[in-house]
Write an enzyme that holds these catalytic residues in place. Sequence first.
Site, short mmCIF file in Angstrom:
data_model
loop_
_atom_site.label_atom_id
_atom_site.label_comp_id
_atom_site.label_asym_id
_atom_site.label_seq_id
_atom_site.Cartn_x
_atom_site.Cartn_y
_atom_site.Cartn_z
CB SER A 239 3.09 2.98 5.71
OG SER A 239 3.29 1.70 5.25
CG ASP B 274 0.59 -7.26 7.73
OD1 ASP B 274 0.21 -6.55 8.29
OD2 ASP B 274 1.82 -6.84 7.01
CG HIS C 125 7.25 -1.07 2.36
ND1 HIS C 125 6.65 -0.27 2.96
CD2 HIS C 125 5.55 -1.75 2.19
CE1 HIS C 125 6.13 -0.39 3.57
NE2 HIS C 125 5.31 -1.59 2.69
CG MET D 50 -1.45 -1.37 1.28
SD MET D 50 -3.44 -0.79 2.49
CE MET D 50 -2.60 -0.67 3.44
CD GLU E 279 16.09 -0.97 4.42
OE1 GLU E 279 16.23 -0.56 3.53
OE2 GLU E 279 16.72 -2.24 3.79
CD GLN F 256 -6.08 -3.84 2.91
OE1 GLN F 256 -5.80 -4.50 1.24
NE2 GLN F 256 -4.77 -3.90 3.29
P1 AMP Z 1 2.06 -2.91 2.97
O1 AMP Z 1 2.75 -1.54 1.97
O2 AMP Z 1 1.58 -2.08 5.00
O3 AMP Z 1 0.03 -3.53 3.11
O4 AMP Z 1 2.62 -3.85 3.54
C1 AMP Z 1 3.42 -4.67 2.07
C2 AMP Z 1 4.06 -6.05 2.88
O5 AMP Z 1 4.78 -5.39 3.85
C3 AMP Z 1 3.09 -7.06 3.45
O6 AMP Z 1 3.55 -8.20 3.37
C4 AMP Z 1 3.52 -6.90 4.98
O7 AMP Z 1 3.25 -7.60 5.53
C5 AMP Z 1 5.22 -6.19 4.91
N1 AMP Z 1 5.44 -4.90 5.69
C6 AMP Z 1 4.80 -4.02 6.20
N2 AMP Z 1 6.11 -3.81 7.16
C7 AMP Z 1 6.95 -4.83 7.25
C8 AMP Z 1 8.31 -5.25 8.16
N3 AMP Z 1 8.58 -4.06 9.73
N4 AMP Z 1 8.52 -5.77 7.99
C9 AMP Z 1 8.62 -7.22 7.21
N5 AMP Z 1 7.74 -7.40 6.24
C10 AMP Z 1 6.39 -5.70 6.29
#
Ligand code: AMP
Length: 288
Positions: free
Chosen positions: A186, A150, A37, A30, A35, A61
Site C-alpha cells: 500500500s 511481512d 491483498h 489495513m 493484488e 502498531q
Molecule cells: P497490510 O494491509 O499491509 O497490513 O497487509 C495485510 C496482509 O497482506 C498482510 O498479511 C501482509 O503481509 C499481506 N501483504 C501485503 N503486501 C503483500 C504482498 N506484496 N504479497 C503478499 N502479501 C502481502
Amino acid sequence: MKIIRDPAAMTAWSREQSRSGVSIGFVPTMGFFHEGHVSLMRMAGQRNDKVVVSLFVNPTQFGPGEDLSNYPRDFDRDSQLAGQAGVDVLFVPDTESMYPEGARTTVSVQGLTEFLCGADRPGHFTGVTTIVTKLFNIVLPDEAVFGRKDFQQLVVIRQMCLDLNVGVKIIGHPIVREDDGLAMSSRNAYLSDELRESALSLSKSIILARRSVVAGERDVDALAASVRMLIDSYPETSVDYISFFNDQTLTPVARIDEATVLALAVKIGGKVRLIDNSYLMSPEDNQV
Ligand code: AMP
C-alpha cells in the site's frame, strides 16, 4: 458481500456460520488493497467455505512520527475489490470500538520482536499481536492468511498462536510482486516515478544475492557488502537493515543455508520505508 462495522455483530455472524458447520478463512488488512491483498483473499476462499476480511488501520502498531494519519485509504475501491474477490464479509470496525477507553491489556511476544522491524519501531509488534488477538476473538476464524512479505510478522504470529493455544491455523502466502519485481505494498502509492526506480533496489538486491548464492557464495559478510553497494547506487535510498537470518528463530547467520532468509528494509526518499525478503537457496515460491 456484507459490510459489518460492529464487533458484536461480526461475532454473531461467525457463530451462526460455525453452527452450520461452515469454515471461516480470515485475512486481516489495513486496506488500500492491491493484488497482494486480493491474492490472500482468494487463497482464503479456496481453503474455506466463507471469507472474512478486516479493514482496520490499527493505530497501536504505528510509532510517533510514522504515517498513521496519512496512511492511504479508499474504502469504496477496497469494498469493490473485496467483493470481486469473493469475500463474504468485510469487517470495518472503528477505533473506538476496537480500543474502548480503559483497555489495559496487550499481547507481546518476547525474543522475536526486538530486532529487524522491531528495532526502530518499539511497540510495533505489540500493536500487531494485540490487534490480531482481538480480531481472532471477534471473527472466530478457522484459518488466517498472512503474507510472507511481512516475514517477521508471520513468525511472530505463529509463535503467539503456539504460546497462547490460539486455535487458528496460520497460513503464509508468497510475496506478490509487480511485473518489474517490486513487492506490492500500500505504501508504494507514496512513490513518485523517480522514487519508484529507487524502490526497485530491494528486489534487485534479492536477485543479486540469489545469483551470488547460485554461483557458490555462502559468506554473509560478502553478500551483505554487495547488497549494500547495490542499494547505495540508487538515489535517495537509506538502508534500515540488511539481515540474513534463520527462518524459524530469526537469529542472524554467518553462512547461507536452505533456511536462510535475506530481509531488507530501506527508506526511499527519506520517508517511505519499504521491506522485502526471500529465501536464498530453497526453490521457494516467493522468489523475485
Ligand atoms: P497490510 O494491509 O499491509 O497490513 O497487509 C495485510 C496482509 O497482506 C498482510 O498479511 C501482509 O503481509 C499481506 N501483504 C501485503 N503486501 C503483500 C504482498 N506484496 N504479497 C503478499 N502479501 C502481502
